[in-house]
Design a protein around this motif. Structure first.
Motif, PDB file in Angstrom:
ATOM      1  N   ILE A 208       0.835  -1.205   0.000  1.00 56.69           N
ATOM      2  CA  ILE A 208       0.000   0.000   0.000  1.00 56.69           C
ATOM      3  C   ILE A 208       0.869   1.255   0.000  1.00 56.69           C
ATOM      4  O   ILE A 208       0.578   2.237  -0.703  1.00 56.69           O
ATOM      5  CB  ILE A 208      -0.951  -0.023   1.213  1.00 56.69           C
ATOM      6  CG1 ILE A 208      -2.054  -1.061   0.980  1.00 56.69           C
ATOM      7  CG2 ILE A 208      -1.555   1.352   1.468  1.00 56.69           C
ATOM      8  CD1 ILE A 208      -2.931  -1.302   2.182  1.00 56.69           C
ATOM      9  N   LEU A 209       1.964   1.242   0.774  1.00 54.86           N
ATOM     10  CA  LEU A 209       2.847   2.414   0.853  1.00 54.86           C
ATOM     11  C   LEU A 209       3.668   2.596  -0.415  1.00 54.86           C
ATOM     12  O   LEU A 209       3.980   3.729  -0.810  1.00 54.86           O
ATOM     13  CB  LEU A 209       3.770   2.279   2.065  1.00 54.86           C
ATOM     14  CG  LEU A 209       3.099   2.331   3.442  1.00 54.86           C
ATOM     15  CD1 LEU A 209       4.118   2.089   4.542  1.00 54.86           C
ATOM     16  CD2 LEU A 209       2.407   3.684   3.650  1.00 54.86           C
ATOM     17  N   PHE A 267      -1.111   2.463  11.815  1.00 53.85           N
ATOM     18  CA  PHE A 267      -0.958   3.916  11.744  1.00 53.85           C
ATOM     19  C   PHE A 267       0.225   4.278  10.839  1.00 53.85           C
ATOM     20  O   PHE A 267       1.358   4.452  11.282  1.00 53.85           O
ATOM     21  CB  PHE A 267      -0.786   4.504  13.147  1.00 53.85           C
ATOM     22  CG  PHE A 267      -2.038   4.422  13.967  1.00 53.85           C
ATOM     23  CD1 PHE A 267      -3.004   5.414  13.886  1.00 53.85           C
ATOM     24  CD2 PHE A 267      -2.263   3.341  14.796  1.00 53.85           C
ATOM     25  CE1 PHE A 267      -4.177   5.332  14.629  1.00 53.85           C
ATOM     26  CE2 PHE A 267      -3.426   3.247  15.555  1.00 53.85           C
ATOM     27  CZ  PHE A 267      -4.389   4.247  15.468  1.00 53.85           C
ATOM     28  N   VAL A 268      -0.072   4.374   9.539  1.00 50.11           N
ATOM     29  CA  VAL A 268       0.957   4.663   8.541  1.00 50.11           C
ATOM     30  C   VAL A 268       0.583   5.928   7.756  1.00 50.11           C
ATOM     31  O   VAL A 268       0.762   6.001   6.553  1.00 50.11           O
ATOM     32  CB  VAL A 268       1.140   3.464   7.582  1.00 50.11           C
ATOM     33  CG1 VAL A 268       1.799   2.296   8.296  1.00 50.11           C
ATOM     34  CG2 VAL A 268      -0.195   3.048   6.964  1.00 50.11           C
ATOM     35  N   PHE A 273      -6.591   4.595   6.183  1.00 51.43           N
ATOM     36  CA  PHE A 273      -8.003   4.467   5.829  1.00 51.43           C
ATOM     37  C   PHE A 273      -8.237   3.496   4.672  1.00 51.43           C
ATOM     38  O   PHE A 273      -9.375   3.338   4.239  1.00 51.43           O
ATOM     39  CB  PHE A 273      -8.588   5.850   5.510  1.00 51.43           C
ATOM     40  CG  PHE A 273      -8.581   6.771   6.690  1.00 51.43           C
ATOM     41  CD1 PHE A 273      -9.469   6.572   7.745  1.00 51.43           C
ATOM     42  CD2 PHE A 273      -7.674   7.814   6.768  1.00 51.43           C
ATOM     43  CE1 PHE A 273      -9.457   7.424   8.843  1.00 51.43           C
ATOM     44  CE2 PHE A 273      -7.664   8.667   7.866  1.00 51.43           C
ATOM     45  CZ  PHE A 273      -8.553   8.462   8.908  1.00 51.43           C
ATOM     46  N   ARG A 274      -7.172   2.847   4.186  1.00 53.76           N
ATOM     47  CA  ARG A 274      -7.369   1.792   3.204  1.00 53.76           C
ATOM     48  C   ARG A 274      -8.119   0.636   3.847  1.00 53.76           C
ATOM     49  O   ARG A 274      -7.835   0.240   4.986  1.00 53.76           O
ATOM     50  CB  ARG A 274      -6.016   1.314   2.675  1.00 53.76           C
ATOM     51  CG  ARG A 274      -5.346   2.265   1.709  1.00 53.76           C
ATOM     52  CD  ARG A 274      -6.055   2.280   0.353  1.00 53.76           C
ATOM     53  NE  ARG A 274      -6.003   0.986  -0.302  1.00 53.76           N
ATOM     54  CZ  ARG A 274      -5.084   0.649  -1.217  1.00 53.76           C
ATOM     55  NH1 ARG A 274      -4.155   1.531  -1.574  1.00 53.76           N
ATOM     56  NH2 ARG A 274      -5.095  -0.543  -1.782  1.00 53.76           N
ATOM     57  N   ALA A 275      -9.071   0.078   3.123  1.00 55.24           N
ATOM     58  CA  ALA A 275      -9.927  -0.983   3.674  1.00 55.24           C
ATOM     59  C   ALA A 275      -9.116  -2.181   4.143  1.00 55.24           C
ATOM     60  O   ALA A 275      -9.448  -2.808   5.155  1.00 55.24           O
ATOM     61  CB  ALA A 275     -10.946  -1.414   2.616  1.00 55.24           C
ATOM     62  N   GLU A 276      -8.033  -2.491   3.424  1.00 56.45           N
ATOM     63  CA  GLU A 276      -7.230  -3.654   3.797  1.00 56.45           C
ATOM     64  C   GLU A 276      -6.629  -3.486   5.186  1.00 56.45           C
ATOM     65  O   GLU A 276      -6.668  -4.410   6.012  1.00 56.45           O
ATOM     66  CB  GLU A 276      -6.105  -3.876   2.770  1.00 56.45           C
ATOM     67  CG  GLU A 276      -6.592  -4.176   1.361  1.00 56.45           C
ATOM     68  CD  GLU A 276      -6.784  -2.926   0.512  1.00 56.45           C
ATOM     69  OE1 GLU A 276      -6.801  -3.038  -0.724  1.00 56.45           O
ATOM     70  OE2 GLU A 276      -6.919  -1.825   1.089  1.00 56.45           O
ATOM     71  N   LEU A 277      -6.069  -2.303   5.448  1.00 61.42           N
ATOM     72  CA  LEU A 277      -5.438  -2.064   6.745  1.00 61.42           C
ATOM     73  C   LEU A 277      -6.468  -1.970   7.860  1.00 61.42           C
ATOM     74  O   LEU A 277      -6.250  -2.467   8.973  1.00 61.42           O
ATOM     75  CB  LEU A 277      -4.590  -0.795   6.691  1.00 61.42           C
ATOM     76  CG  LEU A 277      -3.363  -0.835   5.775  1.00 61.42           C
ATOM     77  CD1 LEU A 277      -2.574   0.471   5.895  1.00 61.42           C
ATOM     78  CD2 LEU A 277      -2.474  -2.013   6.112  1.00 61.42           C
ATOM     79  N   LEU A 278      -7.605  -1.331   7.571  1.00 62.06           N
ATOM     80  CA  LEU A 278      -8.656  -1.233   8.580  1.00 62.06           C
ATOM     81  C   LEU A 278      -9.201  -2.611   8.939  1.00 62.06           C
ATOM     82  O   LEU A 278      -9.509  -2.882  10.103  1.00 62.06           O
ATOM     83  CB  LEU A 278      -9.785  -0.339   8.072  1.00 62.06           C
ATOM     84  CG  LEU A 278      -9.472   1.159   7.973  1.00 62.06           C
ATOM     85  CD1 LEU A 278     -10.650   1.899   7.342  1.00 62.06           C
ATOM     86  CD2 LEU A 278      -9.149   1.747   9.345  1.00 62.06           C
ATOM     87  N   ALA A 279      -9.309  -3.496   7.953  1.00 65.40           N
ATOM     88  CA  ALA A 279      -9.813  -4.848   8.220  1.00 65.40           C
ATOM     89  C   ALA A 279      -8.846  -5.631   9.094  1.00 65.40           C
ATOM     90  O   ALA A 279      -9.257  -6.306  10.052  1.00 65.40           O
ATOM     91  CB  ALA A 279     -10.049  -5.582   6.902  1.00 65.40           C
TER      92      ALA A 279
END
Length: 401
Positions: A208-209, A267-268, A273-279
């Motif tokens: 993602i980053l 916390f990046v 707020f990407r769905a993958e990280l929130l999940a």
């Protein structure tokens, strides 16, 4: 190539051949189908009872089916897909995967009826498939001379032992002990969740980053990677050897706190707020909060253990399974990250189902209208049906990406 050969090459491969080509293609849909159907059936069973359950409360069969049915299928798909990728070996295919599916499915037949007597042997399939996965992991470890998979081997053996213990208790009619055995099985699944999150979160966050994969900007402290499964192992062992309730309570709180610690990895910056990280973070949140509240309940908090166990297992494992199904379903079919809308709504439905199941019994919200547990069961079913609808074309296509 002749014209008939060219035409044959362009024909879509039969769905079953594609599904049995990789573990995730076969077992992720099985997990989704079981997850969507079982809670709905359970709302009827809750009212009518299981025909052959005998002295065993139907609720224990329900917990068994969620742990070894829904989460079990997702686990088989994950292990048979990820382990060969991590070890650069050929994955299980065709007959091997179908044999695992038959074992898993045989136990589900027993779970539908609470079967006992001669046919109770079907339930021992839930002992067999974790052991076979353990042998598979051991074989890969020996072949590659690596200890990287030992953690998964440990938890799979623990899961198989817990399953065997549960079945012995069912046969001997020791219903009072089954709840503790189910807690042990749930902790084994949470230990596997902790390992899986440690493996998945780092590459997903880096992707993602930096979608180009040229750099690895996210590098968590290696000493924190396995705190959650490590402390969960200690809490599970304390349950097995029956330490005092107070000691077990504090160990569960510690294990829960370790899952909460994993949330910090999400916390990046704004990409949190990407769905993958929130999940992935949401899975740790539910698992951690649930274990901490189980410990609090044992220390005298004014709520029962059952709803907060649901917070840890239904919420933590449930959201974790949806996250893995969604992320791996993209990456292993050659697609880039960016969850489909159906998967995003599915994750919200899964979280909503957990809260609808837990909060009313804790006195924090009113009970939903309708039959007991119907609302959370419908939300839970919707979550997995939405995932199934979004990902079925990906899983059955032989032309990935």
């Amino acid at each position: 190539m002749t014209a008939p050969e060219a035409a044959h090459a362009q024909m879509p491969a039969p769905a079953m051949r594609v599904l049995s080509s990789e573990g995730f293609r076969l077992f992720f849909p099985l997990a989704a189908i079981h997850a969507a159907s079982w809670p709905i059936m359970w709302t009827l069973i809750y009212r009518l009872g299981l025909p052959f359950a005998g002295e065993t409360p139907p609720g224990y069969w329900h917990a068994n089916e969620m742990i070894f049915g829904t989460f079990g299928a997702a686990l088989i798909g994950f292990i048979t897909t990820a382990a060969p990728e991590w070890t650069d070996t050929k994955p299980l295919r065709a007959k091997s995967l179908i044999a695992l599916a038959v074992l898993w499915g045989a136990a589900r037949i027993a779970g539908l009826t609470g079967v006992s007597g001669p046919f109770f042997v079907l339930t021992y399939a839930d002992v067999a498939w974790p052991l076979l996965l353990c042998v598979y992991i051991a074989g890969l470890s020996w072949k590659k001379r690596t200890s990287a998979l030992f953690g998964f081997g440990f938890w799979l053996c623990a899961l198989a032992a817990a399953s065997l213990y549960i079945r012995i208790l069912f046969v001997t009619g020791q219903a009072a002990e089954v709840q503790t055995a189910l807690h042990i099985a749930g902790l084994a699944m949470l230990g596997l969740l902790g390992l899986a999150l440690a493996r998945i979160t780092v590459p997903v966050t880096n992707l993602i980053l930096d979608p180009s994969e040229a750099t690895s900007p996210f590098r968590p402290h290696p000493g924190r990677l396995h705190i959650a499964p490590g402390l969960t192992a200690i809490a599970m062992i304390a349950e097995v050897i029956a330490l005092s309730p107070q000691v077990r309570a504090y160990l569960l709180i510690a294990a829960g706190a370790a899952f909460m610690d994993r949330i910090a990895e999400a916390f990046v910056g704004r990409r949190i707020f990407r769905a993958e990280l929130l999940a992935l973070a949401g899975s740790s949140l539910f698992a951690g909060l649930g274990l901490m509240l189980v410990g609090a309940a044992r220390l005298g908090a004014p709520f029962a253990e059952t709803p907060v166990w649901h917070l840890a297992l239904m919420g933590g494992l449930g959201l974790g399974v949806l996250a893995v199904l969604s992320i791996a379903g993209l990456r292993h079919t050659g697609r880039s990250l960016g969850l489909p809308l159906g998967a995003r709504i599915a994750l919200l439905c899964g979280a909503g189902a957990t809260l609808a199941r837990v909060l009313p019994e804790m006195g924090a919200a009113p009970f939903p209208p309708g039959p007991p547990y119907a609302a959370p069961a419908l939300l839970w079913a919707a979550a997995f049906l939405l995932w199934f609808r979004a990902y079925w074309p990906f899983l059955t296509s032989s032309d990935d990406g």
